[in-house]
Design a protein around this motif. Sequence first.
Motif, PDB file in Angstrom:
ATOM      1  N   TRP A   2       2.259 -11.361   2.058  1.00 28.27           N
ATOM      2  CA  TRP A   2       3.505 -10.943   1.428  1.00 28.27           C
ATOM      3  C   TRP A   2       4.328 -12.162   0.993  1.00 28.27           C
ATOM      4  N   TYR A   4       8.437 -13.205   0.333  1.00 28.46           N
ATOM      5  CA  TYR A   4       9.815 -12.732   0.478  1.00 28.46           C
ATOM      6  C   TYR A   4      10.620 -13.071  -0.759  1.00 28.46           C
ATOM      7  N   SER A  39       6.739   1.871   7.313  1.00 30.92           N
ATOM      8  CA  SER A  39       5.966   0.731   6.823  1.00 30.92           C
ATOM      9  C   SER A  39       4.719   0.511   7.685  1.00 30.92           C
ATOM     10  N   LEU A  43       0.896   0.841   6.289  1.00 32.96           N
ATOM     11  CA  LEU A  43       0.145  -0.421   6.234  1.00 32.96           C
ATOM     12  C   LEU A  43      -1.017  -0.421   7.225  1.00 32.96           C
ATOM     13  N   ARG A  46      -3.880   2.139   5.649  1.00 34.32           N
ATOM     14  CA  ARG A  46      -4.539   1.765   4.382  1.00 34.32           C
ATOM     15  C   ARG A  46      -5.953   1.232   4.589  1.00 34.32           C
ATOM     16  N   ASN A  59      -0.800   0.786   0.398  1.00 37.60           N
ATOM     17  CA  ASN A  59      -0.420  -0.626   0.377  1.00 37.60           C
ATOM     18  C   ASN A  59       0.945  -0.824  -0.292  1.00 37.60           C
ATOM     19  N   ASP A  60       1.105  -0.226  -1.470  1.00 35.70           N
ATOM     20  CA  ASP A  60       2.315  -0.489  -2.256  1.00 35.70           C
ATOM     21  C   ASP A  60       3.536   0.245  -1.707  1.00 35.70           C
ATOM     22  N   THR A  63       4.600  -1.525   1.456  1.00 36.95           N
ATOM     23  CA  THR A  63       5.337  -2.740   1.100  1.00 36.95           C
ATOM     24  C   THR A  63       6.783  -2.414   0.724  1.00 36.95           C
ATOM     25  N   GLU A  64       6.955  -1.343  -0.077  1.00 38.84           N
ATOM     26  CA  GLU A  64       8.320  -0.970  -0.462  1.00 38.84           C
ATOM     27  C   GLU A  64       9.136  -0.568   0.769  1.00 38.84           C
ATOM     28  N   LEU A  66       9.077  -1.899   3.612  1.00 38.99           N
ATOM     29  CA  LEU A  66       9.618  -3.119   4.241  1.00 38.99           C
ATOM     30  C   LEU A  66      10.930  -3.529   3.573  1.00 38.99           C
TER      31      LEU A  66
ATOM     32  N   GLU B  67       3.408   2.009  -8.425  1.00 33.38           N
ATOM     33  CA  GLU B  67       3.072   3.134  -7.545  1.00 33.38           C
ATOM     34  C   GLU B  67       2.553   4.315  -8.372  1.00 33.38           C
TER      35      GLU B  67
END
Lengths: 202, 126
Positions: A2, A4, A39, A43, A46, A59-60, A63-64, A66, B67
């Motif tokens: 990831w 930041y 999250s 995660l 997946r 996955n996506d 991530t969002e 988080l 997405e």
Amino acid sequence: MWTYNKVLQYPINIKCPNPALAKFIISQYGGPDGELAASLRYLSQRFGMPDQNAKAVLNDIGTEELAHLEMVGTIVHQLTKGVTIDEIKKAGLGAYYTDHGVDVFPVSASGVPWTAAYIAAKGDPIANLQEDLAAEQKARATYEKLIDLCKDDPDVIDPLRFLRQREIVHFQRFGEALRGIQDKLAEKKFYTTNANKEICED
Amino acid sequence: MLDNEEELRNCDECCEKKCPPKVATCSYKFSPIQDIEDDTCEEKKETKAEMLQKIRCLDFAVVELAEYLDTHNDDKKALKLHKEYSSKLHDLKEKYQKMFGPLSIYFPCNKWRWIEEPWPWERGNN
């Protein structure tokens, strides 16, 4: 891995601290239907998904989530920054203050610390995605309750409405991922034994 | 946008019913993309906050499209929009970081400005 980004997904500037609201909203940080659970649930799941679409969705969206965890933490932080001991006691945060001061710690609104028991990874993609659909609806319902509780502060309601809307979009994406897997499982299997003959298995 | 636009609109409507509009007006619009379409950064001196808000909007559009594409990988219109917004986001981030400091540790600086810039959770920095 990831990366930041030093920016919130949606802006949060709360002008009036209000520890009583923080006590409720912290549930979306470390509660049963909160963003930490969301999250880690996605995660973790997946890795076991059977198709490319479902892997990408988990996955996506994971991530969002988080980014949403950071937003909820920000709301709690801004609602408790600079409050007096009397305000903390009055808001019913005395017990929390004893153990955590005004740090942001993953607990539910009723003070139960976050536990991995809030999430599941069942080793079964259908069961996992059904759990994810339910999780998004439970999170939407929680945000609606929080919006009811925070009626007096538009600075708090605004990001809560954004977060609520994301639950609805994620529910849609999980539904599509589930449908993709179910369609694939429902396909008839064909085995070619030689150039001229196909056997269909019912 | 795509199938989500209607959902988002519906959410707004039902939220409006729940909360009195004057108390809870949303300052964030889902499609500020029109403003970004004719990006006038050059003509108009933008403030740091305005530029950051545009970055947030573009970032959101890219996440939302990604997405969506995860389950609609052959949607050409969405793919075109994703290409357009991600390239605009990249350019705007470059420009912002040159003017106001790094948004990630991957932006090279002559001095370590990463620790000088405020953090996003701090009040008044959004």
